[in-house]
Design an enzyme around this catalytic site. Structure first.
Site, mmCIF file in Angstrom:
data_model
loop_
_atom_site.group_PDB
_atom_site.id
_atom_site.type_symbol
_atom_site.label_atom_id
_atom_site.label_comp_id
_atom_site.label_asym_id
_atom_site.label_seq_id
_atom_site.Cartn_x
_atom_site.Cartn_y
_atom_site.Cartn_z
ATOM 1 N N ASN A 277 -2.987 89.001 -79.296
ATOM 2 C CA ASN A 277 -2.630 88.628 -77.865
ATOM 3 C C ASN A 277 -2.224 89.544 -76.881
ATOM 4 O OD1 ASN A 277 -1.763 86.365 -75.900
ATOM 5 N ND2 ASN A 277 0.073 87.441 -76.079
ATOM 6 N N SER B 187 -10.769 85.728 -72.862
ATOM 7 C CA SER B 187 -10.849 85.451 -71.549
ATOM 8 C C SER B 187 -12.153 84.735 -71.026
ATOM 9 C CB SER B 187 -10.658 86.590 -70.517
ATOM 10 O OG SER B 187 -10.802 86.224 -69.233
ATOM 11 N N TYR C 182 -11.765 95.279 -68.100
ATOM 12 C CA TYR C 182 -11.359 93.971 -68.653
ATOM 13 C C TYR C 182 -12.179 93.163 -69.060
ATOM 14 C CZ TYR C 182 -8.281 89.819 -68.667
ATOM 15 O OH TYR C 182 -7.554 88.914 -69.398
ATOM 16 N N VAL D 285 1.000 98.562 -79.215
ATOM 17 C CA VAL D 285 -0.361 98.196 -79.954
ATOM 18 C C VAL D 285 -1.280 99.337 -79.626
ATOM 19 C CG1 VAL D 285 0.051 95.841 -79.995
ATOM 20 C CG2 VAL D 285 -1.008 97.104 -78.196
#
Ligand SMILES: *[C@@H]1O[C@H](CO)[C@@H](O)[C@H](O)[C@H]1NC(C)=O
Ligand SMILES: *[C@@H]1O[C@H](CO)[C@@H](O)[C@H](O)[C@H]1NC(C)=O
Ligand SMILES: *[C@@H]1O[C@H](CO)[C@@H](O)[C@H](O)[C@H]1NC(C)=O
Ligand SMILES: *[C@@H]1O[C@H](CO)[C@@H](O)[C@H](O)[C@H]1NC(C)=O
Length: 291
Positions: free
Chosen positions: A126, A178, A191, A100
Site C-alpha cells: 500500500n 490506482s 505515478y 520501503v
C-alpha cells in the site's frame, strides 16, 4: 414406474452430478463467517496513515493480528493503539519502523512479522507516493526513480520476500494500485507508469502463484488522504470539487471504502478471484479529465 424410464432418470441425475459441482449447505452458510479474520496475520505497508491506516483498522475490527508499519514511529504507535482498541480480543499490533525503499528494512519487516506472529496470511502492498513532475522539469528523473522505487519496486520485493511464507498458509496478496493505471494525467507520468506496473505485476504473478496464492489489486480513485500533502491547498481544493462533480457517486472516496475492498479480496468470498483489478472509485475512471 417403468424400469426403462427409471434407468433413464437415474442416468440423467448421475450425469448432472458429474457436471455440476454440488455445493453443500455448509458452503453457503460459510459466507456468514467469511469476514472473520481471527487467527490471521496481515501485513500492510504504509499503515501509519491514510488508506493503510483504514486497512489495518478494519482488519483489527475483524479479529486479525496486524502489523503497523511506516516511517514515523509516533504515527505508527498512534495507529497501533487505535487498532488494539478496535480489536475484539484487544490484540496488540506489531509496530515496525521501515523505509520501503531499503531492502534491509523490508527483510527486517518480514522477519519481525514471522518472529512475532509465526506466519503471514495477507500481504497488502500500500505505501505510495504521488509527486507530480512534467518531463521538462529539471527534477523529472529524480521524481521518476523515486516513484518507481516506492510504488513498484517495493511491491515487487515484498512479494518476492513473502511468497515462501504465503505458500505455507495459502495466503493472498493485495496491492493498492490506482485508476491512474489505465488513465493518463498530465505531469503525472511516473505515478501512472508505476501503477500500470503494479497491475501487470499482479496479472503475471497470478499465473505463477496459483492455485496456492491469489493476488489482486484495488484501484482507487481520489481518496481523502494526505498523498496530495505537498500541493498547495487551493489546488487540492479545486481538484476535489472537480473530481466530486465528475464522480457518478458524487463524493471523494474514504480509506474505509478501499479497506472494505481489501477485506473482500482477502476473504474466502473471493476464493475464485485472482489477477483482478478491482476499481473502487465511485465510477470516476469513466469520466476523468486528462489533467
Ligand atoms: C470469529 O472466529 C472465532 C474462532 O475462530 C470465534 O471465537 C469468534 O467468536 C468469531 N467472531 C465472530 C464475530 O463471529
Ligand atoms: C512524526 O509525526 C509526528 C506527529 O504526527 C510529527 O510531529 C513529527 O514531526 C513526525 N516525525 C517525522 C520524522 O516526520
Ligand atoms: C493449502 O492448500 C492445499 C491445497 O488445497 C491444502 O492441501 C493445504 O492443506 C492447505 N494448507 C493450509 C495451511 O491451509
Ligand atoms: C501532509 O503532507 C505534507 C507534505 O508531505 C506534510 O508536510 C504534512 O505534515 C502532512 N500532514 C499530515 C496531517 O500528515
Amino acid at each position: 414406474m417403468n424400469l426403462l424410464l427409471f434407468i433413464v432418470l437415474l442416468n440423467v441425475s448421475l450425469i448432472k452430478a458429474n457436471i455440476y459441482y454440488d455445493l453443500s449447505n455448509e458452503d453457503y452458510s460459510d459466507v456468514q463467517n467469511s469476514r472473520n479474520f481471527t487467527g490471521k496475520v496481515v501485513l500492510t505497508t504504509g499503515s501509519s496513515s491514510g488508506i493503510g491506516e483504514g486497512i489495518v483498522k478494519l482488519f483489527s475490527v475483524l479479529g486479525a493480528s496486524v502489523v503497523v508499519t511506516g516511517r514515523n514511529a509516533t504515527e505508527i504507535t498512534r495507529v497501533a493503539e487505535e487498532c488494539q482498541e478496535l480489536s475484539p480480543n484487544k490484540l496488540k499490533p506489531l509496530e515496525v519502523v521501515a523505509d520501503v525503499t531499503k531492502s534491509d528494512d523490508l527483510n527486517r519487516l518480514l522477519s519481525e512479522t514471522i518472529k512475532t506472529f509465526g506466519k503471514l496470511d495477507v500481504l497488502v502492498n500500500n505505501a505510495g507516493i504521488g509527486p507530480t513532475a512534467g518531463v521538462r522539469d529539471k527534477a523529472f528523473m529524480k521524481v521518476f526513480d523515486q516513484t518507481i522505487q516506492v510504488n513498484l519496486r517495493a511491491y515487487v520485493e515484498l512479494c518476492y520476500l513473502s511468497v515462501p511464507y504465503l505458500d505455507e498458509t495459502n495466503g493472498t496478496i493485495i496491492s493498492i494500485s490506482s485508476i491512474a493505471s489505465t488513465h493518463p494525467y498530465i505531469a503525472n507520468m511516473a505515478y501512472e507508469v508505476s501503477k500500470t506496473g503494479v497491475d501487470m505485476m499482479t496479472k503475471a504473478l497470478a499465473l505463477e502463484l496459483g492455485p496456492r496464492i491469489r493476488i489482486n489489486t484495488i484501484n482507487p480513485g481520489m481518496v481523502e488522504t494526505n498523498i496530495t500533502g505537498s500541493l498547495p491547498p487551493v489546488i487540492v481544493d479545486a481538484l476535489r470539487k472537480e473530481l466530486i462533480a465528475r464522480t457518478p457517486l458524487k463524493r471523494i472516496g474514504q480509506p474505509l471504502d478501499v479497506a472494505k475492498g481489501v477485506v473482500f479480496l482477502a476473504s474466502s468470498d473471493a476464493q475464485f478471484i485472482t489477477a483482478a483489478n478491482l476499481f473502487i472509485d465511485g465510477g470516476l475512471v469513466y469520466n476523468t479529465p486528462g489533467y
